[in-house]
Structure formats: C-alpha cells, structure tokens
Design a protein around this motif. Structure first.
Motif, PDB file in Angstrom:
ATOM      1  N   MET A  19      -7.508 -51.896 -29.058  1.00 15.68           N
ATOM      2  CA  MET A  19      -8.814 -52.562 -29.160  1.00 15.68           C
ATOM      3  C   MET A  19      -9.310 -52.475 -30.614  1.00 15.68           C
ATOM      4  SD  MET A  19     -12.405 -52.164 -27.222  1.00 15.68           S
ATOM      5  CE  MET A  19     -12.620 -50.375 -28.105  1.00 15.68           C
ATOM      6  N   TYR A  35      -8.780 -63.067 -31.435  1.00 16.75           N
ATOM      7  CA  TYR A  35      -9.191 -64.279 -30.479  1.00 16.75           C
ATOM      8  C   TYR A  35      -8.466 -64.291 -29.232  1.00 16.75           C
ATOM      9  CZ  TYR A  35      -5.306 -66.653 -32.941  1.00 16.75           C
ATOM     10  OH  TYR A  35      -4.075 -66.739 -33.451  1.00 16.75           O
ATOM     11  N   TRP A  36      -8.436 -63.219 -28.557  1.00 11.36           N
ATOM     12  CA  TRP A  36      -7.926 -63.169 -27.208  1.00 11.36           C
ATOM     13  C   TRP A  36      -8.705 -62.276 -26.230  1.00 11.36           C
ATOM     14  CZ3 TRP A  36      -4.165 -62.422 -31.191  1.00 11.36           C
ATOM     15  CH2 TRP A  36      -3.831 -60.973 -31.727  1.00 11.36           C
ATOM     16  N   TYR A  37      -8.179 -62.384 -25.013  1.00 12.74           N
ATOM     17  CA  TYR A  37      -8.919 -61.219 -24.077  1.00 12.74           C
ATOM     18  C   TYR A  37      -8.286 -59.569 -24.545  1.00 12.74           C
ATOM     19  CZ  TYR A  37     -10.283 -58.437 -20.222  1.00 12.74           C
ATOM     20  OH  TYR A  37     -10.734 -57.365 -19.238  1.00 12.74           O
ATOM     21  N   ILE A  38      -9.227 -58.858 -24.710  1.00 16.61           N
ATOM     22  CA  ILE A  38      -9.110 -57.693 -25.062  1.00 16.61           C
ATOM     23  C   ILE A  38      -9.582 -56.397 -24.156  1.00 16.61           C
ATOM     24  CG2 ILE A  38      -9.445 -55.765 -26.807  1.00 16.61           C
ATOM     25  CD1 ILE A  38      -9.519 -57.935 -28.908  1.00 16.61           C
ATOM     26  N   ASN A  42      -9.852 -46.873 -19.280  1.00 16.89           N
ATOM     27  CA  ASN A  42     -10.706 -46.667 -18.424  1.00 16.89           C
ATOM     28  C   ASN A  42     -11.643 -45.995 -18.661  1.00 16.89           C
ATOM     29  OD1 ASN A  42      -9.178 -47.454 -15.696  1.00 16.89           O
ATOM     30  ND2 ASN A  42      -7.515 -46.749 -16.835  1.00 16.89           N
ATOM     31  N   ARG A  43     -12.791 -45.872 -17.954  1.00 13.90           N
ATOM     32  CA  ARG A  43     -13.904 -45.119 -18.256  1.00 13.90           C
ATOM     33  C   ARG A  43     -14.211 -44.045 -17.526  1.00 13.90           C
ATOM     34  NH1 ARG A  43     -15.069 -48.263 -22.554  1.00 13.90           N
ATOM     35  NH2 ARG A  43     -14.479 -46.333 -23.162  1.00 13.90           N
ATOM     36  N   ASN A  44     -13.504 -43.910 -16.118  1.00  8.66           N
ATOM     37  CA  ASN A  44     -13.923 -42.899 -15.364  1.00  8.66           C
ATOM     38  C   ASN A  44     -12.496 -42.415 -14.791  1.00  8.66           C
ATOM     39  OD1 ASN A  44     -15.559 -41.316 -13.631  1.00  8.66           O
ATOM     40  ND2 ASN A  44     -15.548 -42.487 -12.061  1.00  8.66           N
ATOM     41  N   ASN A 121      -7.306 -43.096 -12.400  1.00  3.49           N
ATOM     42  CA  ASN A 121      -8.655 -43.910 -12.597  1.00  3.49           C
ATOM     43  C   ASN A 121      -9.164 -44.023 -11.166  1.00  3.49           C
ATOM     44  OD1 ASN A 121      -6.744 -45.846 -11.553  1.00  3.49           O
ATOM     45  ND2 ASN A 121      -6.982 -47.360 -12.997  1.00  3.49           N
ATOM     46  N   PHE A 122      -8.928 -43.333 -10.100  1.00  2.00           N
ATOM     47  CA  PHE A 122      -9.509 -43.588  -8.747  1.00  2.00           C
ATOM     48  C   PHE A 122      -8.773 -44.644  -8.120  1.00  2.00           C
ATOM     49  CE2 PHE A 122     -12.594 -41.299 -11.203  1.00  2.00           C
ATOM     50  CZ  PHE A 122     -12.820 -40.200 -10.280  1.00  2.00           C
ATOM     51  N   VAL A 123      -7.681 -45.254  -8.695  1.00  4.24           N
ATOM     52  CA  VAL A 123      -6.959 -46.217  -8.090  1.00  4.24           C
ATOM     53  C   VAL A 123      -5.473 -45.728  -7.899  1.00  4.24           C
ATOM     54  CG1 VAL A 123      -6.385 -48.859  -7.977  1.00  4.24           C
ATOM     55  CG2 VAL A 123      -8.561 -48.092  -8.786  1.00  4.24           C
ATOM     56  N   ASP A 320      -3.637 -55.229 -14.834  1.00  5.87           N
ATOM     57  CA  ASP A 320      -3.924 -56.651 -14.366  1.00  5.87           C
ATOM     58  C   ASP A 320      -3.779 -57.496 -15.673  1.00  5.87           C
ATOM     59  OD1 ASP A 320      -4.691 -56.499 -11.590  1.00  5.87           O
ATOM     60  OD2 ASP A 320      -6.642 -55.680 -12.190  1.00  5.87           O
ATOM     61  N   LYS A 322      -4.662 -60.806 -17.603  1.00  5.53           N
ATOM     62  CA  LYS A 322      -5.670 -61.985 -17.838  1.00  5.53           C
ATOM     63  C   LYS A 322      -4.755 -63.222 -18.406  1.00  5.53           C
ATOM     64  CE  LYS A 322      -9.032 -59.141 -16.474  1.00  5.53           C
ATOM     65  NZ  LYS A 322      -8.638 -57.967 -16.443  1.00  5.53           N
ATOM     66  N   GLN A 323      -3.871 -62.692 -19.468  1.00  3.73           N
ATOM     67  CA  GLN A 323      -3.415 -63.975 -20.174  1.00  3.73           C
ATOM     68  C   GLN A 323      -2.048 -63.484 -20.901  1.00  3.73           C
ATOM     69  OE1 GLN A 323      -6.215 -63.530 -24.042  1.00  3.73           O
ATOM     70  NE2 GLN A 323      -6.537 -65.141 -22.811  1.00  3.73           N
TER      71      GLN A 323
END
Lengths: 652, 652
Positions: A19, A35-38, A42-44, A121-123, A320, A322-323
């Motif tokens: 990023m 110019y794309w989704y970035i 994980n924060r936690n 990441n708790f998942v 996940d 996104k594009q």
C-alpha cells in the motif's frame, strides 16, 4: 527458519508495505496514489503457540501495537520480562495497531519468535509471517531501513544560467545540499539531461530548498539548479537500496552484449527493493504484468525469493477479492502464473501453503466470469488489456483464454504439490483448450484469431505468442504460428517491451536464436548508443531529440529505468545459456546452451541452493554445477552434471 | 445537508473511529483490544462531482491524506486555490491515506463539499459520507474534539496512609495533578471507593506520575493517591464529552422515580459520545446488543440520530462479512433490527440507502446458515449467545428464530421503504413463522420451548419474551406466555439487565404496568440506595460489601456505568408516557399514557423534528405536541393532537 524474526499475520507486511509503495508516485509536486482499490494489513491480530516446558523460562515480547500477553488465561504486559512455569503453557499475544503493521518479536532462550507460531486475525489462523529483513528486537517492521551510498556527481557544469549535475548513473534517493548563497534554490530532476534542464516541465521539482529542507526520495541521473552560479551550490546524491546478492555473471568477447547484460542487471536491481516495481521514477507502482517478467529475470540474476514472495502477496492483498489486480483481468491471471514460476524456481511449499488459498479464490473469481464455452470475458469495470496494440476485442478474446489455460495449469501444478484435489481445474482446462482450438484457431490462416464473434478473423501476434510460450498447442501449430505470424511482417509488430519480452521468448522456443540475438544487439544496443545507463520503458529507434522522453502525452512521461527493459537477463539465461529447472526447485535441471554467437564466454547463473557456471573458450564448453541433478543437452545428447565436477564438451 | 462538511467514503469515519474505540479498553495498565476481527476505513478514495458553471469560480481542497485534484483530466495540487472555467467541469479529488481516514473539505462559493458529492473506493460509488461534528476546514475528522469540563473533588480525605478524592460523579476523562513533593505518585482509580482504595487490584492504576506525566483518559468517580499526606497533592478531574441536546424531561411527585430517570439519562449520556459503548470503564467496546437497547433509550431522551448511525455503521464494518458482529449470531440480527428501529424513529431514507446493501449482505449471510426448516443454527466459531442463562441449546434454538423473524421484518420494512423487491424475505418469514410454531410451540405447556431436538421441552423466558416484544404470536398465545412464563416463578428468572430490559418491555406490552413500575422502584431504586451515581451492568440486591463490584471473576470487573442500566428511560417513555411513532419518523404518532402511579407529572419527550409535552395535575392530563400527526389514546378513546394545541383530558 533457524533464527528469530519479527512476526505478523502472514502476508500483512507485504500488503501494508505494498500500500505504501502504491502511494509513492509523485508527479510535478503532486502525490498520485494508484487508481485502484488498495488493501491494508489486518489491524487486530493474535499470535499463539503452545510450549511444554521442562523448566522455568523467561521471555520478553517487543511489539508494534498495543495489547498484552496471555499465558494459560492470565494477562501479562508487553515489553517486560515474563516467566513461564514448567508444564504446558499456551502463550497468546494480542496486538492491535490502528496505524501500522501489528507485529511482535519475542526474545527468550526457549520461548522466542522462531518457527512454530500461529497468527490469527480472529477469522483465519495460519503460520505467522516473517521476513529476513527483520531479525532484531530494535528494528521496526514498519520502517524499511535502506542502505545508502553517497554518489558524487561526475560532471558539474554551468548551463542555461544555472548549474547542471550529472551523477553518471540512475540514483533512487535523496540529495545533500550545500549552498553559499542566501536565497533558496530550486531542484529540477531528470532521468535525462533534457528533462532536468526543462525547469517548467520536468517530472520532479522541489522549490524553496535551503539546507534545512527535507528532500524527498526521487529517481534521477541529473539535477539542475536554475539561477545560481557554479560555486553557489554543491549537491551530493544519496542512493538508497536494499542489498541483494547478485548471483550471476555474464562476460563474453562481445563488449556490447556484456554491457547489455550489466545494464539489464542494474535496471532490474534498481526496480527491486522491497517489491518489483515497474520503474523507479514512474509509476513506482506494483503491476502484476511487470512483476511476472521481473520474477523471470530475477531467477537468472539475484535469485531473490523474498522479493518474489512479497510482490505476489502485495499484488493480491487480503483474501476477499474486490476487483482484478491493477483492475486488469489478464494481470490477475499473470499473478497466478507467477506463483507457478516461483514454485518451479524454489519448490517452496511453505509459501505455497500461504498463497494457495488466495490463488484458489482468485481462480474461482475468474471462473465466475467464464461463459458456457469456458471462455473468460470482461465485465463492467474490468480491463481486458493484453497489450497496447490494436486488437479485435469483440466478445471473448483469444489471448485471455491462453492466459486462463496457463492459470489453470498453475493451480493444477501448485494444488497437486500440496496434495489438493484439482480435478475441477483439470476439467476446466480440458474443455477450454478444446473450445479454444475449435473457435479461435483459423486453419486457413494457420493462426489464432483475436475474436471469433466479430467474424473479422483478425490476427495479432499476442495470442499466438502465448500459445507457444505456454506450450499450449502441438508442434505443427507452433510451426504454423512461427511462419504465419511471428516471421510474417504483414502482422502488426509488437511495439511494447512488455510483449516484446514474450515474443522473444517465443522466438527462442522456436529456435530463432540468431534473430533474437540480433534483436538484443539492435534494440537494447540501440538504447545504449543513445546513452542509456538503465533500460527504458519503451524504445523506438526512429525517435530523436526530446521526443524520445515523451509517453502517455507527457513530455517526460517515459520511465528510463523500467524493470521490463531488463529482459535480456531472461533471454540470455533461459535460452542462450539454456538453464531451466526440470523439477521444482532445481531438484533436476537442464542446461541446453545456444552459444554460437560467442567465442569466449564466462557465465555464472544461480539455481536454488547453488549455481551453474558455463565457460566457453573457442570450441570448448565447460559446465560446472554446485549441486547434483543437472544435465547438459547439446545436439540431442545428454551429459549428466554432478556436484562440483566440471563437464567439458567440444562444440561444433 | 445545507452546510459544508468534511467528506469521506460513506461509513468510513464510523468504521475507523469504531476501530479506535474497540482498541480503547485498558485493564491494569494493559491494553485490551476487542477479541474479534476489526475492519478499518478504505485507504484510497476518490470524490467526484460534475458542475456546470455559468462563470469562473475558485475553490480550495483541504485534505487528510495525499493526492491531487483533477478537473476535466488536468491535475492540480491540493491545498491551493484552483480556478474552474465556465462550462461543464468534472471535478475528481484523489486521496490516499495510509494511516488515517482519507477526507476532504472543499471551500468555495460554488464548488464546495456540500450535498451532491460521490465517493468511490475504486469498487463501489456512493454519496459521500459526512458528520455534523466536522464542518470547518481547520478541523481534522481523525481527531475527535471533546468538550471538557473541570470537575473539582467533592471530598478529599486521608485514608489508608494516602489521600482519597471523591469527585461525586462519574468522570470519563483525564486528571490535572499538582504535587508539592519531590517523589512521583501513584494514581489508583475507582468507580467505587472500595476499588480506588484497593491499590493492588484496582482496575486502573498509573504509577510514577509527576506533573509532566501524560494521564490517560479513564472512567472513575474516586482517585486514591497512596503514600502521600493531605496537602502533598491536588487532583482535578477533566471530564470529556460530546455535547448532546437533551430533549427530554421527566419530573413527578415521586422523587425516587425522578432520580431514577435522571441517573438513567446521566448513564446513557456518559456511554454515548461518538458511539453507544457498553460502559465507560469496561469494556468501552461497541456491542450490537447493548447498542440496540441504547438506541431505544436514545429515542426517548437525546434523540441523537448521529450516534445511532455511527454505531450501526461501526458495528457492521466494511461490506464483506468476515464473522458475526461481536462474533455473536444474535448480535448480527439485533444489528439489523436496530436499523428498523432507527428507520421508524427517523424515516431517514438517505441513511437507509447507505446501510441497506450492508443489511442485505448480512441477511443473506444469515440465510446461508439456515436449515431446510428455515431455522438458523450456529456454525463453528459462531457464538449463539441469547443471554447469560441456562438454556437448552441442543440443535436449533427458539430465541434465535424469533430474532431471525424480526430481522426478516426489518429488511422487509426497510426494503419496501426504498422500493426494493423483498418477496424472498417475505417468503422466508412466512415459512419460518409456521415452522417455529409447529416445532417450538408446546401447547401442553402453553409456551415456546428452547429446543425441540433435545426432546427435553425445557422452557426459559427468552424466546417467550421475544415473541411478545416483536409481536410474533397471536393474543391467545401472548396471554398463555404471560401466565405460564412471565408470571410463573417456576421459570428461571432473568438475571441480566440486558434481558431484563426485554422482559420489562414485554410485561408492559401485556399491561403489567403496576409490576414494572414496582420493579423500577425496587431494582433501580436499590442501586440508588447503595449510592449509585450511574446505573450498573448488573445488580443483585442480595450482594453486599466488595462482592457487589465483582464480575467475570474480576474483583472490580463490574461496570458501574453501563448503558443498558439506563432502560427506565425507554420503559417510562415508551410505556408509561406511551409515546410511539405509528408511521416512520413520527409522521403519525400516538400517546397512550399509563400514569396511574403519578399525581403530578411534567414530562417532555422528543419526536422527530419536535417534542411532546405531557402534564398531569391530579386528574387533569394535558398533552401538547409541537407538530401535527399525533393522537392520544385513553381507555380506547382517541383524541387528535394538533401542532401546539394543548389537549386536556380528565382521567379517572
């Protein structure tokens, strides 16, 4: 993993730094985020491991973030020595970090952050991620520590009522400024002299600079300071880099090809610090197409597995989708194909375990946009790129199907390596291959057409090149493609170095070494004749003057240090030296030299855990490998290579 | 949206601040991040709007993050005045922010950040988000500016060889320290005196404090400084809060109920700054169950729509669902039900447009874990909570099905309000309702059983309470539930204030005002008699001494300022005053007073865009509303309420 490392949720270091990398572009004092989704990290995160201890032991957790240590359900503070009692100890470390990468380093005799920690990441829960760059508790995996080298200018001259500094090489870094005048100065940068002297339009410029100014990291060879006299100002460049082992060497009796090799290595080296980026001045972004080619060149030069891994993880982001990667459908597929390359180069099953679920989600995402024939099509907001080239893109496009076939092959190979069931991908591959030949192969023209839906039967080189390099058609068709497309001047030429890479690869695979060698001398040699110290994003021999720096409608839009410009590394290593792993990680490998163009040659190329040395002195070819498993193939004869035993063969 | 605001990708402010909120928990000098997956805001956002200008105009973009302004394809720097020419101008602002919320504020006569901007994360494009807290260019939407008030101690006494400060109220904030001694001091905090004096075990403690120390924001009423003399140290508290309009008033001739109302409002107020949190000392986290109840109380006190919206957005996070909200299946459903509440309270279709896609994804996520009967079940890592109570949770559980029915009703109502097709949810509702009654209703016992799969026919109150408050069974069954469950002492009592809220709500709906009124006086009055200045997470009248502060195995684990403790606000407003919207946003509304317990009463309650005043003087009841659409219902008689026209009725 013998040592102690900083740990994080796997992939997160690369995603977070990726990023930051994609936010590094600068143009005329403006920041230009990609110019794309970035995604970000994980924060936690929590880290867990169970120890069964024979005796009491102490450890200390260094952390980036806030949280606590839990031992068998009791809480202890971070950053303090903590004691574990004998017996079973479940140690869990909880870290939240709202701004940076949550990470830990554990110091202790028994309990330490070496191999064996799980991160969640708790998942999802996976083996914790780490990087050889971060092995000491005083480090911060949020700060990349670049090594620096001072670069003195090679020339300093008065020009256009100012002073021009030429550092003689491409620098990616900052500047030290000394001025003997009261007023502040302006810094105009250039990859070319023309650009630096263009005070109005140069790509990088910093105004109002005095000795207290912080000078942003930029890429340049020249710096021009307008409105000063020769003795008013002194500028030293500070080049920043992450050291890599250069495991390769290529020296022949032809100085031009030697220089092409060296400048290629310099170019790739500059574009490969934490990640493979496209160019050091522009975009500084991470692109899957560029990265795939850099990955292939890396295999024949630095053999740096870490950059490969970081780049693959950064490109893909969080699980996940996104594009498409870089919004380009083909780049999503090239990403998956890059994993196959990396696996064949390294046999790294540990990395494959981490990346395979991400690969599977990507392939499933691609499958969702295939039609009843199994053909992949573009959806709204999808970019079906292939190349900057006129192409008949009506309906589904042949080149995309070839990328998809190789993508299926990638996941089949990687899945099988991990013992996963890949039947569904195998079926998809078979059906798609049949339909591709049925709908896109034009027997009259002896080539793949771009689109069958348009009815135009238009042929471009791209799909045909891919069919050869991915080995997706039989020899008869390959020969037809060679004759009807690759060697047919009626078919529009490839104009980008990006696809030229694949084209030269295909020509070599079809035995056209002489032609490719001449292309290398002409095309890359041509850049050198124009003074290149690194290879360019694009080279059109017919262009002259300031015209050569223009691209994308920007007078200095062209990147003059662009990773894909370094493709001679791959062409020479893969095809002229002819070194290729025949089992993943070079468990077995083959050297099939095509060195007719060289009378004298000394070449060292890396392989996994070793290297191969090829020497040619007149007609005497000598090959030595530092590990077992190799074989030399010359004129259909095989010569086994044993560890450290030179094999000499008389050729021609 | 008449004014100019800071803009961001919709939901991102709440998601980013929600993450920070869920990282705010502290326990004994350790940070305790919430133990679930936590989303953050988008890092890379673009804002777009098209203007057709009659004349030239200027504007300036203030930004949090890096990027540029694009006007009709040309780039301009941020933070500078930029000129737009007459004609069509497509203005796009690109902002990347690697650490905080990417946000912009646009100042200009014509071009400014008011209503009409779209925001995109490069995947989805929606109307930009904003918050009335951030309306000035010098603000930073990454910094919550709390208002502060100095709170002087009400008592300062020598105790246990130290000094105890009692601030007489719950404070959520920092401290100013003055010391007249050289050594550093220790601060021991307490919601109770007992806790503050417990130097070893108090929940919050800060050691080595001198006048230069930064003192963390904490919640407390008492501060104890051990090992100092009375004149050694002076401590002032600095309470931090976000001002809210308190639109309510409740004064009667019964001082106890007045105090219960006021302490309830104080409690809710303290737990509602940016978000509805559960408690100011513990956890400080955002829980969907707690938030739903706070939402209902808010409707009868502050009528603060912003906290509602922020909390709903923060709970849900980004669009992709990783796990149930707070990991609890019922909380995902309560979140959806909260949207229905918010819509009925506000008729806010603009918010519904933003949240509906997230709601739909959540409901579809829930549907994926229903079986052939339409019953929702728990998967691995799902927490089927319902309540801290013994319950037969074998197979599918009745209470969860009632939550799901109300969830379907929520999405049906919200979807219809937006003109969406909701047939699929209507069908699911019908099938589930039939199966619920068939499998879970036990006609012999006249009540819902917990589980039909276990064969135990066990009854707890929970499902039966939910059937009444969500109005999911006919009157005959409601009466059976009242008799066989709610008024049946053989059925295990509710022990948590969380479900006590729902229980009292159900009792009121069944006309048991007298019993509920007595419960309010006994239970909440009981806490006041024990010195409460805010209402507690849990209250067991039989507990005495330090015992009353213990919870979850921690001697001071109980939160003494807990939002759900404030439920008298809702019970009084919704049932005793009897104010309820009969069309969304109080387009029509009804007042059905049950005020037999009061001889004198003066009450003001908020409604959307207005308020309702209810006065009772002996037998004379007077109701005034500041907007049309109301009706008073007393003993089955209806009296229309017109704007600002008092209606007086003689009762009994």
């Amino acid at each position: 993993m013998a040592d102690v490392y900083w740990l994080w949720y796997p992939g997160d270091f690369s995603i977070h730094q990726g990023m930051l990398q994609n936010f590094q572009r600068e143009e005329r004092s403006m920041d230009w985020p990609a110019y794309w989704y970035i995604d970000d990290c994980n924060r936690n995160v929590k880290f867990t491991r169970t120890y069964t201890l024979n005796r009491q032991t102490e450890f200390q957790v260094f952390a980036r973030g806030k949280g606590y240590v839990d031992i068998n359900g009791s809480k202890y503070p971070l950053n303090q020595r903590t004691t574990c009692q004998p017996g079973k100890n479940i140690v869990t470390i909880f870290i939240g970090n709202p701004t940076d990468l949550p990470a830990i380093y554990i110091q202790g005799d028994v309990i330490c952050s070496n191999d064996g920690w799980q991160a969640s990441n708790f998942v999802d829960r996976l083996p914790a991620g780490y990087d050889p760059l971060f092995t000491r508790p005083d480090q911060d995996p949020n700060m990349i520590k670049y090594q620096t080298i001072l670069v003195q200018h090679q020339k300093k001259v008065t020009k256009n009522n100012g002073v021009l500094f030429d550092f003689g090489r491409a620098v990616n870094g900052s500047l030290h400024i000394q001025t003997r005048i009261a007023k502040s100065i302006t810094l105009c940068y250039g990859e070319s002299e023309t650009e630096a002297l263009d005070v109005k339009n140069c790509y990088y410029k910093q105004e109002n600079v005095d000795r207290h100014s912080s000078i942003r990291k930029r890429a340049f060879r020249y710096v021009f300071v307008p409105d000063v006299s020769l003795n008013d100002v002194e500028v030293t460049a500070v080049h920043e880099y992450i050291p890599k082992k250069n495991n390769s060497k290529f020296e022949t009796d032809n100085q031009l090809i030697n220089q092409i090799w060296n400048v290629s290595v310099e170019t790739l080296n500059l574009c490969s610090d934490v990640f493979f980026i496209d160019g050091i001045k522009r975009d500084r972004w991470i692109w899957a197409g560029d990265a795939l080619q850099a990955n292939l060149m890396n295999q024949y030069s630095f053999f740096d597995e870490e950059i490969d891994k970081r780049t693959l993880l950064a490109l893909r982001g969080q699980d996940d989708i996104k594009q498409h990667i870089n919004t380009i459908v083909d780049y999503s597929m090239l990403w998956a194909i890059g994993i196959l390359n990396h696996y064949e180069m390294t046999a790294d099953l540990k990395f494959l375990e981490v990346i395979y679920p991400k690969m599977q989600k990507m392939v499933d995402y691609l499958i969702k946009q295939t039609n009843d024939n199994g053909f992949i099509y573009g959806r709204r907001n999808d970019w079906i790129f292939v190349d900057w080239s006129k192409m008949d893109k009506q309906g589904t496009v042949a080149a995309e199907q070839l990328f998809l076939l190789q993508t299926y092959r990638a996941i089949i190979t990687c899945g099988q390596a991990l013992g996963k069931s890949v039947d569904q991908y195998q079926n998809k591959f078979t059906v798609l291959q049949q339909h591709l030949e049925h709908y896109f192969w034009d027997e009259d023209q002896g080539a793949f057409i771009d689109s069958y839906e348009s009815g135009k039967h238009h042929i471009t080189r791209h799909a045909n090149i891919l069919a050869i390099i991915f080995d997706l058609v039989n020899d008869r068709k390959k020969r037809l493609i060679l004759k009807n497309v690759l060697l047919n001047d009626q078919i529009t030429q490839i104009t980008t170095p990006y696809f030229k890479f694949f084209e030269q690869d295909a020509l070599c695979q079809m035995g056209e070494y002489r032609a490719v060698y001449q292309t290398i001398l002409d095309y890359w040699g041509g850049m050198l004749r124009k003074g290149a110290v690194t290879f360019w994003e694009e080279y059109d021999p017919s262009q002259t003057g300031a015209q050569i720096y223009e691209m994308y409608g920007d007078p200095y839009g062209k990147s003059l240090c662009h990773a894909w410009g370094a493709s001679p590394i791959y062409l020479i290593g893969r095809h002229f030296i002819g070194l290729v792993p025949t089992k993943p990680g070079y468990e077995t490998f083959k050297v099939t030299p095509h060195l007719d163009n060289f009378d004298q040659l000394h070449c060292i190329l890396p392989i996994k855990n070793g290297e191969v040395m090829v020497d040619k002195v007149d007609n005497q070819l000598t090959v030595t490998a530092t590990r077992d498993g190799g074989v030399i193939e010359i004129s259909d004869k095989m010569y086994p290579l044993n560890k450290d035993v030179p094999v000499s063969i008389t050729v021609q």
